[in-house]
Write a protein that holds these residues in place. Sequence first.
Motif, PDB file in Angstrom:
ATOM      1  N   LYS A  79      38.233  55.700  24.046  1.00 31.81           N
ATOM      2  CA  LYS A  79      37.878  55.626  22.625  1.00 31.81           C
ATOM      3  C   LYS A  79      36.548  54.906  22.418  1.00 31.81           C
ATOM      4  N   LYS A  80      36.340  53.858  23.239  1.00 34.58           N
ATOM      5  CA  LYS A  80      35.075  53.126  23.144  1.00 34.58           C
ATOM      6  C   LYS A  80      33.913  54.017  23.561  1.00 34.58           C
ATOM      7  N   SER A  81      34.083  54.741  24.677  1.00 37.31           N
ATOM      8  CA  SER A  81      32.963  55.570  25.127  1.00 37.31           C
ATOM      9  C   SER A  81      32.730  56.715  24.146  1.00 37.31           C
TER      10      SER A  81
ATOM     11  N   VAL B 181      35.232  41.910  36.860  1.00 35.16           N
ATOM     12  CA  VAL B 181      36.124  40.894  36.278  1.00 35.16           C
ATOM     13  C   VAL B 181      35.405  40.225  35.108  1.00 35.16           C
ATOM     14  N   GLU B 182      36.017  40.283  33.923  1.00 33.81           N
ATOM     15  CA  GLU B 182      35.399  39.684  32.730  1.00 33.81           C
ATOM     16  C   GLU B 182      35.839  38.229  32.628  1.00 33.81           C
ATOM     17  N   ASP B 183      35.108  37.339  33.325  1.00 33.36           N
ATOM     18  CA  ASP B 183      35.582  35.956  33.366  1.00 33.36           C
ATOM     19  C   ASP B 183      34.612  34.977  32.709  1.00 33.36           C
TER      20      ASP B 183
ATOM     21  N   ASP C 240      29.304  46.996  26.901  1.00 29.35           N
ATOM     22  CA  ASP C 240      29.512  46.182  25.713  1.00 29.35           C
ATOM     23  C   ASP C 240      30.678  45.256  25.962  1.00 29.35           C
ATOM     24  N   ASP C 241      30.600  44.091  25.353  1.00 27.00           N
ATOM     25  CA  ASP C 241      31.785  43.254  25.298  1.00 27.00           C
ATOM     26  C   ASP C 241      31.974  42.948  23.829  1.00 27.00           C
ATOM     27  N   SER C 242      33.195  43.057  23.404  1.00 26.41           N
ATOM     28  CA  SER C 242      33.422  42.927  21.974  1.00 26.41           C
ATOM     29  C   SER C 242      34.745  42.255  21.732  1.00 26.41           C
ATOM     30  N   GLY C 243      34.947  41.848  20.512  1.00 26.98           N
ATOM     31  CA  GLY C 243      36.217  41.214  20.187  1.00 26.98           C
ATOM     32  C   GLY C 243      36.233  40.745  18.759  1.00 26.98           C
TER      33      GLY C 243
ATOM     34  N   GLY D  34      41.587  54.590  14.907  1.00 28.53           N
ATOM     35  CA  GLY D  34      40.893  53.529  15.628  1.00 28.53           C
ATOM     36  C   GLY D  34      41.668  52.986  16.809  1.00 28.53           C
ATOM     37  N   PHE D  35      41.424  51.709  17.133  1.00 29.77           N
ATOM     38  CA  PHE D  35      42.109  51.072  18.261  1.00 29.77           C
ATOM     39  C   PHE D  35      42.099  49.566  18.026  1.00 29.77           C
ATOM     40  N   GLY D  36      42.685  48.839  18.975  1.00 27.86           N
ATOM     41  CA  GLY D  36      42.656  47.377  18.913  1.00 27.86           C
ATOM     42  C   GLY D  36      43.193  46.846  17.600  1.00 27.86           C
ATOM     43  N   TYR D  37      42.440  45.954  16.985  1.00 29.16           N
ATOM     44  CA  TYR D  37      42.875  45.268  15.764  1.00 29.16           C
ATOM     45  C   TYR D  37      42.526  46.042  14.490  1.00 29.16           C
ATOM     46  N   ASP D  38      42.090  47.285  14.629  1.00 26.42           N
ATOM     47  CA  ASP D  38      41.687  48.066  13.449  1.00 26.42           C
ATOM     48  C   ASP D  38      42.745  48.093  12.339  1.00 26.42           C
ATOM     49  N   PRO D  39      44.055  48.219  12.664  1.00 27.79           N
ATOM     50  CA  PRO D  39      45.041  48.335  11.576  1.00 27.79           C
ATOM     51  C   PRO D  39      45.232  47.062  10.733  1.00 27.79           C
TER      52      PRO D  39
ATOM     53  N   GLU E  59      33.124  56.958   9.168  1.00 26.31           N
ATOM     54  CA  GLU E  59      32.976  55.830   8.235  1.00 26.31           C
ATOM     55  C   GLU E  59      32.936  54.506   8.995  1.00 26.31           C
ATOM     56  N   LYS E  60      33.757  54.398  10.029  1.00 25.87           N
ATOM     57  CA  LYS E  60      33.753  53.158  10.826  1.00 25.87           C
ATOM     58  C   LYS E  60      32.412  52.990  11.540  1.00 25.87           C
ATOM     59  N   ASP E  61      31.918  54.088  12.122  1.00 22.11           N
ATOM     60  CA  ASP E  61      30.633  54.015  12.848  1.00 22.11           C
ATOM     61  C   ASP E  61      29.508  53.480  11.966  1.00 22.11           C
TER      62      ASP E  61
ATOM     63  N   SER F  28      30.118  49.574  11.793  1.00 21.24           N
ATOM     64  CA  SER F  28      30.749  48.796  12.863  1.00 21.24           C
ATOM     65  C   SER F  28      29.783  47.862  13.591  1.00 21.24           C
ATOM     66  N   HIS F  29      30.377  46.823  14.154  1.00 13.20           N
ATOM     67  CA  HIS F  29      29.665  45.858  14.989  1.00 13.20           C
ATOM     68  C   HIS F  29      28.993  46.572  16.168  1.00 13.20           C
ATOM     69  N   ARG F  30      29.674  47.589  16.705  1.00 13.66           N
ATOM     70  CA  ARG F  30      29.134  48.330  17.856  1.00 13.66           C
ATOM     71  C   ARG F  30      27.886  49.104  17.447  1.00 13.66           C
ATOM     72  N   LYS F  31      27.971  49.737  16.259  1.00 15.75           N
ATOM     73  CA  LYS F  31      26.831  50.490  15.749  1.00 15.75           C
ATOM     74  C   LYS F  31      25.631  49.565  15.551  1.00 15.75           C
TER      75      LYS F  31
HETATM   76  P1  IMP Z   1      36.484  44.574  25.645  1.00 19.27           P
HETATM   77  O1  IMP Z   1      35.217  44.621  24.839  1.00 19.27           O
HETATM   78  O2  IMP Z   1      36.823  45.892  26.238  1.00 19.27           O
HETATM   79  O3  IMP Z   1      36.535  43.429  26.573  1.00 19.27           O
HETATM   80  O4  IMP Z   1      37.718  44.299  24.676  1.00 19.27           O
HETATM   81  C1  IMP Z   1      37.545  44.125  23.367  1.00 19.27           C
HETATM   82  C2  IMP Z   1      38.861  43.999  22.656  1.00 19.27           C
HETATM   83  O5  IMP Z   1      38.515  43.546  21.341  1.00 19.27           O
HETATM   84  C3  IMP Z   1      39.571  45.341  22.457  1.00 19.27           C
HETATM   85  O6  IMP Z   1      40.564  45.569  23.411  1.00 19.27           O
HETATM   86  C4  IMP Z   1      40.159  45.181  21.070  1.00 19.27           C
HETATM   87  O7  IMP Z   1      41.367  44.463  21.146  1.00 19.27           O
HETATM   88  C5  IMP Z   1      39.135  44.291  20.370  1.00 19.27           C
HETATM   89  N1  IMP Z   1      38.116  45.144  19.681  1.00 19.27           N
HETATM   90  C6  IMP Z   1      36.809  45.313  20.001  1.00 19.27           C
HETATM   91  N2  IMP Z   1      36.198  46.176  19.162  1.00 19.27           N
HETATM   92  C7  IMP Z   1      37.158  46.581  18.316  1.00 19.27           C
HETATM   93  C8  IMP Z   1      37.151  47.504  17.240  1.00 19.27           C
HETATM   94  O8  IMP Z   1      36.164  48.177  16.898  1.00 19.27           O
HETATM   95  N3  IMP Z   1      38.327  47.657  16.611  1.00 19.27           N
HETATM   96  C9  IMP Z   1      39.454  46.971  16.954  1.00 19.27           C
HETATM   97  N4  IMP Z   1      39.521  46.121  17.957  1.00 19.27           N
HETATM   98  C10 IMP Z   1      38.371  45.915  18.648  1.00 19.27           C
END
Ligand code: IMP
Length: 200
Positions: free
Chosen positions: A11-13, A40-42, A68-71, A151-156, A174-176, A179-182
């Motif tokens: 989904k990220k890619s 390893v993401e340490d 990318d690293d995101s959260g 979406g994925f992760g904490y989106d809901p 709409e998210k794109d 978004s922080h990634r964009k």
């Molecule tokens: P990583 O960047 O793959 O290390 O993990 C980031 C984690 O942060 C994801 O597994 C999600 O739990 C959360 N996260 C990052 N970006 C998003 C997003 O766009 N939507 C929801 N959760 C996100």
Amino acid sequence: MEIVLATRNRKKSEELQRILAGADVTVLTLNDFPDCPEVVEDKDTFEGNAIKKASEVASYTGRVAVADDSGLEVYALGNAPGVFSARYAGENADDEKNIRKLLDEMKDIEPAKRGARFVCCIAFAQPNHQTKTFLGFVEGVIGTEVRGSGGFGYDPVFYPLNSSKTFAEITPKEKDEVSHRKKALEGWGDYLKKTYFSKT
Ligand code: IMP
């Protein structure tokens, strides 16, 4: 120009590829390099992890790599889960467990104090070890229950500021747009245009 996206998260890619659509690049992913060792993401910052991932993949593939690293950072929780977002509920956590833990940790936090932001750091690494990072943020509020199935992760549970819909209730397009990634990718895109494509 070939670029390797240092992720196996489909989904990220897909998000990254949608955002890069139209740019004069051939996008490869780690699925094109199945033997590339897991990184390893340490590190304790998004920048540290993104640089580590991009550098190791650039060295292994001999190509420019982007990681990318995101959260999610929740202010009332001292910016947790932060770099631990993917494994907030433990090493084998999934999105559902992470959200459940987050809502539980926040059950006594009043609406006005539920501010949060998604953070994304994009690291761009060349096989010669030169690196550069770009940050993007989206501010919002954490809800009290799960809403939406996209979406994925904490989106809901994440409402971008001034929105009555969570990230899981809006379309990918709409998210794109917000978004922080964009935002992080735009910084990187501007850099690429200035540094590479202006010379061709
Ligand atoms: P990583 O960047 O793959 O290390 O993990 C980031 C984690 O942060 C994801 O597994 C999600 O739990 C959360 N996260 C990052 N970006 C998003 C997003 O766009 N939507 C929801 N959760 C996100």
